[in-house]
Scaffold this motif. Structure first.
Motif, PDB file in Angstrom:
ATOM      1  N   ARG A   1       0.782  -1.093  -0.109  1.00  0.00           N
ATOM      2  CA  ARG A   1      -0.021  -0.042   0.344  1.00  0.00           C
ATOM      3  C   ARG A   1       1.082   0.921   0.565  1.00  0.00           C
ATOM      4  NH1 ARG A   1      -5.724  -0.218   2.907  1.00  0.00           N
ATOM      5  NH2 ARG A   1      -6.045  -1.263   1.377  1.00  0.00           N
ATOM      6  N   GLY A   2       0.774   1.709  -0.898  1.00  0.00           N
ATOM      7  CA  GLY A   2       1.285   3.692  -0.581  1.00  0.00           C
ATOM      8  C   GLY A   2       2.405   3.469  -1.523  1.00  0.00           C
ATOM      9  N   HIS A   3       2.318   2.287  -2.651  1.00  0.00           N
ATOM     10  CA  HIS A   3       3.169   1.653  -3.384  1.00  0.00           C
ATOM     11  C   HIS A   3       4.004   3.648  -5.030  1.00  0.00           C
ATOM     12  CE1 HIS A   3       6.211   0.056  -6.730  1.00  0.00           C
ATOM     13  NE2 HIS A   3       6.703  -0.930  -5.776  1.00  0.00           N
ATOM     14  N   PRO A   4       4.869   3.396  -4.917  1.00  0.00           N
ATOM     15  CA  PRO A   4       4.782   4.432  -6.043  1.00  0.00           C
ATOM     16  C   PRO A   4       3.994   5.125  -7.565  1.00  0.00           C
ATOM     17  CG  PRO A   4       6.707   4.696  -5.888  1.00  0.00           C
ATOM     18  CD  PRO A   4       5.734   3.423  -5.046  1.00  0.00           C
ATOM     19  N   ALA A   5       4.092   2.889  -8.082  1.00  0.00           N
ATOM     20  CA  ALA A   5       2.949   2.874  -9.181  1.00  0.00           C
ATOM     21  C   ALA A   5       1.740   2.887  -8.966  1.00  0.00           C
ATOM     22  CB  ALA A   5       3.605   1.101  -9.359  1.00  0.00           C
ATOM     23  N   LEU A   6       1.121   2.645  -7.846  1.00  0.00           N
ATOM     24  CA  LEU A   6      -0.369   3.007  -7.390  1.00  0.00           C
ATOM     25  C   LEU A   6      -0.758   4.236  -8.058  1.00  0.00           C
ATOM     26  CD1 LEU A   6      -0.900   1.170  -4.564  1.00  0.00           C
ATOM     27  CD2 LEU A   6      -1.667   0.449  -6.468  1.00  0.00           C
ATOM     28  N   ALA A   7      -0.226   5.596  -7.963  1.00  0.00           N
ATOM     29  CA  ALA A   7      -0.720   6.396  -8.531  1.00  0.00           C
ATOM     30  C   ALA A   7      -0.192   7.120  -9.534  1.00  0.00           C
ATOM     31  CB  ALA A   7       0.509   7.338  -7.243  1.00  0.00           C
ATOM     32  N   ALA A   8       0.562   6.209 -10.421  1.00  0.00           N
ATOM     33  CA  ALA A   8       0.963   6.671 -11.405  1.00  0.00           C
ATOM     34  C   ALA A   8       0.030   6.116 -12.783  1.00  0.00           C
ATOM     35  CB  ALA A   8       2.894   5.981 -11.727  1.00  0.00           C
ATOM     36  N   ALA A   9      -0.789   4.688 -12.414  1.00  0.00           N
ATOM     37  CA  ALA A   9      -1.435   3.806 -12.775  1.00  0.00           C
ATOM     38  C   ALA A   9      -1.029   3.334 -13.969  1.00  0.00           C
ATOM     39  CB  ALA A   9      -3.005   5.213 -13.717  1.00  0.00           C
ATOM     40  N   PRO A  10      -0.423   2.063 -14.321  1.00  0.00           N
ATOM     41  CA  PRO A  10       0.369   1.658 -15.251  1.00  0.00           C
ATOM     42  C   PRO A  10      -0.224   1.243 -16.191  1.00  0.00           C
ATOM     43  CG  PRO A  10       1.217   0.699 -13.770  1.00  0.00           C
ATOM     44  CD  PRO A  10       0.099   1.970 -13.414  1.00  0.00           C
ATOM     45  N   GLN A  11      -0.320   1.020 -17.597  1.00  0.00           N
ATOM     46  CA  GLN A  11      -0.905   1.242 -18.527  1.00  0.00           C
ATOM     47  C   GLN A  11      -0.130  -0.078 -19.231  1.00  0.00           C
ATOM     48  OE1 GLN A  11      -4.397   2.164 -19.427  1.00  0.00           O
ATOM     49  NE2 GLN A  11      -4.238   2.693 -17.030  1.00  0.00           N
ATOM     50  N   ARG A  12       1.209   0.327 -19.374  1.00  0.00           N
ATOM     51  CA  ARG A  12       1.864  -1.024 -20.033  1.00  0.00           C
ATOM     52  C   ARG A  12       2.624  -2.111 -19.213  1.00  0.00           C
ATOM     53  NH1 ARG A  12       4.649   1.367 -24.239  1.00  0.00           N
ATOM     54  NH2 ARG A  12       5.200   2.983 -22.514  1.00  0.00           N
ATOM     55  N   LEU A  13       3.263  -2.814 -18.957  1.00  0.00           N
ATOM     56  CA  LEU A  13       3.691  -3.694 -18.368  1.00  0.00           C
ATOM     57  C   LEU A  13       5.213  -3.020 -18.930  1.00  0.00           C
ATOM     58  CD1 LEU A  13       4.611  -6.454 -16.836  1.00  0.00           C
ATOM     59  CD2 LEU A  13       5.209  -7.284 -19.466  1.00  0.00           C
ATOM     60  N   ALA A  14       5.924  -2.703 -20.080  1.00  0.00           N
ATOM     61  CA  ALA A  14       6.952  -1.254 -19.639  1.00  0.00           C
ATOM     62  C   ALA A  14       6.863  -0.739 -18.990  1.00  0.00           C
ATOM     63  CB  ALA A  14       7.100  -0.645 -21.196  1.00  0.00           C
ATOM     64  N   ASP A  15       5.995  -0.223 -18.254  1.00  0.00           N
ATOM     65  CA  ASP A  15       6.238   0.861 -16.861  1.00  0.00           C
ATOM     66  C   ASP A  15       6.294   0.388 -15.650  1.00  0.00           C
ATOM     67  OD1 ASP A  15       4.705   2.653 -18.625  1.00  0.00           O
ATOM     68  OD2 ASP A  15       2.555   2.237 -18.459  1.00  0.00           O
ATOM     69  N   LEU A  16       6.383  -1.118 -15.429  1.00  0.00           N
ATOM     70  CA  LEU A  16       6.600  -1.367 -14.507  1.00  0.00           C
ATOM     71  C   LEU A  16       8.078  -2.341 -14.472  1.00  0.00           C
ATOM     72  CD1 LEU A  16       3.330  -3.029 -13.749  1.00  0.00           C
ATOM     73  CD2 LEU A  16       4.316  -1.820 -12.642  1.00  0.00           C
ATOM     74  N   GLN A  17       8.836  -1.880 -15.546  1.00  0.00           N
ATOM     75  CA  GLN A  17       9.770  -2.425 -15.627  1.00  0.00           C
ATOM     76  C   GLN A  17      10.972  -2.403 -14.656  1.00  0.00           C
ATOM     77  OE1 GLN A  17      11.706  -2.869 -20.060  1.00  0.00           O
ATOM     78  NE2 GLN A  17      12.164  -4.662 -19.599  1.00  0.00           N
ATOM     79  N   SER A  18      11.092  -0.757 -14.528  1.00  0.00           N
ATOM     80  CA  SER A  18      12.201  -0.869 -13.252  1.00  0.00           C
ATOM     81  C   SER A  18      12.350  -0.958 -12.285  1.00  0.00           C
ATOM     82  CB  SER A  18      12.561   0.690 -14.225  1.00  0.00           C
ATOM     83  OG  SER A  18      11.205   1.556 -12.968  1.00  0.00           O
ATOM     84  N   TYR A  19      10.983  -1.103 -11.922  1.00  0.00           N
ATOM     85  CA  TYR A  19      11.047  -1.924 -10.313  1.00  0.00           C
ATOM     86  C   TYR A  19      11.284  -3.089 -10.002  1.00  0.00           C
ATOM     87  CZ  TYR A  19       7.621   1.934  -9.851  1.00  0.00           C
ATOM     88  OH  TYR A  19       7.249   3.231  -9.628  1.00  0.00           O
ATOM     89  N   PRO A  20      12.649  -3.162  -9.007  1.00  0.00           N
ATOM     90  CA  PRO A  20      12.471  -4.751  -8.646  1.00  0.00           C
ATOM     91  C   PRO A  20      11.328  -5.949  -8.451  1.00  0.00           C
ATOM     92  CG  PRO A  20      12.836  -3.073  -6.796  1.00  0.00           C
ATOM     93  CD  PRO A  20      11.929  -2.168  -7.760  1.00  0.00           C
ATOM     94  N   TRP A  21      11.246  -7.131  -8.738  1.00  0.00           N
ATOM     95  CA  TRP A  21      10.313  -7.951  -9.503  1.00  0.00           C
ATOM     96  C   TRP A  21      10.651  -9.547  -7.772  1.00  0.00           C
ATOM     97  CZ3 TRP A  21       5.854  -8.479 -12.680  1.00  0.00           C
ATOM     98  CH2 TRP A  21       5.759  -7.636 -13.336  1.00  0.00           C
ATOM     99  N   ILE A  22       9.757  -9.944  -8.142  1.00  0.00           N
ATOM    100  CA  ILE A  22       9.787 -11.166  -6.895  1.00  0.00           C
ATOM    101  C   ILE A  22       9.069 -11.741  -8.012  1.00  0.00           C
ATOM    102  CG2 ILE A  22       9.204 -12.085  -5.008  1.00  0.00           C
ATOM    103  CD1 ILE A  22       9.453  -9.572  -3.329  1.00  0.00           C
ATOM    104  N   LEU A  23       9.839 -13.324  -8.222  1.00  0.00           N
ATOM    105  CA  LEU A  23       9.092 -13.793  -9.255  1.00  0.00           C
ATOM    106  C   LEU A  23       9.291 -15.374  -8.977  1.00  0.00           C
ATOM    107  CD1 LEU A  23      10.728 -12.899 -12.816  1.00  0.00           C
ATOM    108  CD2 LEU A  23       8.297 -11.750 -11.362  1.00  0.00           C
ATOM    109  N   PRO A  24       8.663 -16.385  -9.557  1.00  0.00           N
ATOM    110  CA  PRO A  24       8.490 -17.543  -9.668  1.00  0.00           C
ATOM    111  C   PRO A  24       9.941 -18.233  -9.357  1.00  0.00           C
ATOM    112  CG  PRO A  24       6.697 -16.799 -10.102  1.00  0.00           C
ATOM    113  CD  PRO A  24       7.293 -15.921 -10.149  1.00  0.00           C
ATOM    114  N   LEU A  25      10.267 -19.426  -8.454  1.00  0.00           N
ATOM    115  CA  LEU A  25      11.226 -19.686  -8.682  1.00  0.00           C
ATOM    116  C   LEU A  25      11.879 -20.595 -10.472  1.00  0.00           C
ATOM    117  CD1 LEU A  25      12.195 -21.865  -5.128  1.00  0.00           C
ATOM    118  CD2 LEU A  25      13.479 -19.749  -6.342  1.00  0.00           C
ATOM    119  N   GLN A  26      12.774 -20.966 -11.023  1.00  0.00           N
ATOM    120  CA  GLN A  26      13.034 -21.613 -12.207  1.00  0.00           C
ATOM    121  C   GLN A  26      13.744 -23.157 -11.771  1.00  0.00           C
ATOM    122  OE1 GLN A  26      14.660 -19.636 -15.447  1.00  0.00           O
ATOM    123  NE2 GLN A  26      15.114 -17.954 -13.981  1.00  0.00           N
ATOM    124  N   PRO A  27      13.175 -24.120 -12.619  1.00  0.00           N
ATOM    125  CA  PRO A  27      12.343 -23.542 -13.123  1.00  0.00           C
ATOM    126  C   PRO A  27      10.378 -24.258 -13.464  1.00  0.00           C
ATOM    127  CG  PRO A  27      13.002 -26.291 -13.140  1.00  0.00           C
ATOM    128  CD  PRO A  27      13.739 -25.206 -12.307  1.00  0.00           C
TER     129      PRO A  27
END
Length: 329
Positions: free
Chosen positions: A183-209
């Protein structure tokens, strides 16, 4: 191969143990050390089994031995047989000690957050003497555990990559994966419409494979994007949630997590990976216990409630990314 040779007493339990140990160790030498026998004894026993089935089971390579296609089939079934015997031994020991027969349930993130806990609570209210043991893991790990009889059933995402003839799937509801942040993340105010708008943020992704990780990587590729540079791999909700609350990270999580957690929110962007079919996976080649059947009943009742919650919480219009693909169940 003569069936009576395998089931007429010539194929022994020690043969099954030996085959699985060789597969695990990757060499006759390693299997000999593990089983405290000589390497010639290992070679001799392998030849005995190969004479029984009439085909070669292992081929030598520069780094040891690997199973042939026939060897893989026999080893897979040997693991299942040994798992059944191990499970029977454990259950007998529990009966002798006067304890209840535990119900072992494998689950992944999608099942562990809401469906399984609520169903277990309902089950325990009706049957307090049933002991439930929960094991978490990836879809691949849990499927292997189910096939080896190390767990009685699986609850969570139905993974198309693990659909096999020896498994029976019960689809209970669909749950989308959404991009979840604190809650309060800066991307919430930006209302991203594309995945490219989020690419610069850190991501937590599932393990490979894992299937979901592959879908997410494909999703970035379909948008002409490279995967995010700042990635942490994690498939445990407790750790992922703590990192979300402390950073500006984004995590693709089951929608219900974003809906029910007061400290988390969903970004207004749908991630069109394979739809999240949530349900139960059972062994198709053996019967399940009374306890397992009771839990399936509780899961079915709980799933109907969750499906209604999801329908109520689903936004009427959310921009999507990529093209959704539907699994065959």
């Amino acid at each position: 191969m003569q069936t009576q040779q395998l089931f007429g007493g010539k194929l022994k339990l020690r043969h099954l143990v030996l085959l699985t140990t060789i597969a695990d160790e990757g060499s006759f030498v390693g299997a000999a050390e593990n089983l405290y026998i000589s390497q010639p004894a290992v070679t001799r026993s392998v030849r005995e089994v190969e004479d029984l089935v009439g085909v070669e089971l292992f081929v030598r390579g520069p780094r040891g031995v690997s199973p042939t296609p026939a060897g893989e089939i026999l080893i897979e079934q040997a693991r299942s047989a040994l798992g059944n015997l191990r499970r029977a031994s454990e259950q007998i020991e529990e009966v002798l000690q006067g304890g209840a027969r535990p119900l072992r349930v494998g689950t992944n993130l999608a099942g562990a957050y809401a469906l399984l806990p609520r169903a277990v609570v309902a089950l325990k209210r009706a049957e307090p003497d049933i002991t439930v043991s929960v094991v978490e893991g990836t879809a691949e790990q849990l499927t292997t555990s189910l096939q080896r009889s190390e767990v009685d059933l699986l609850v969570g995402r139905l993974d198309p990559g693990t659909y096999r003839g020896s498994l029976h799937h019960i689809r209970l509801y669909d749950e989308a994966v959404r991009a979840v942040v604190r809650r309060g993340h800066p991307a919430l105010a930006a209302a991203p419409q594309r995945l490219a708008d989020l690419q610069s943020y850190p991501w937590i992704l599932p393990l490979q494979p894992s299937t979901l990780r592959a879908e997410l990587d494909d999703m970035f590729a379909r948008e002409g994007l490279s995967p995010p540079r700042d990635i942490t791999e994690c498939s445990t909700l407790l750790t992922s949630r703590a990192m979300l609350l402390e950073t500006e990270a984004i995590a693709p999580l089951p929608m219900l997590i974003g809906v029910r957690d007061e400290l988390l929110e969903m970004l207004p962007l749908r991630l069109d990976t394979v739809p999240r079919a949530i349900g139960v996976t059972l062994p198709a080649d053996r019967s399940v216990s009374r306890e397992a059947r009771l839990l399936v009943d509780a899961l079915t009742t709980t799933a109907a409630i969750i499906a209604a919650e999801l329908e109520e919480a689903a936004p009427t219009s959310v921009p999507g990314v990529g093209s959704p693909r539907s699994p065959v169940i």
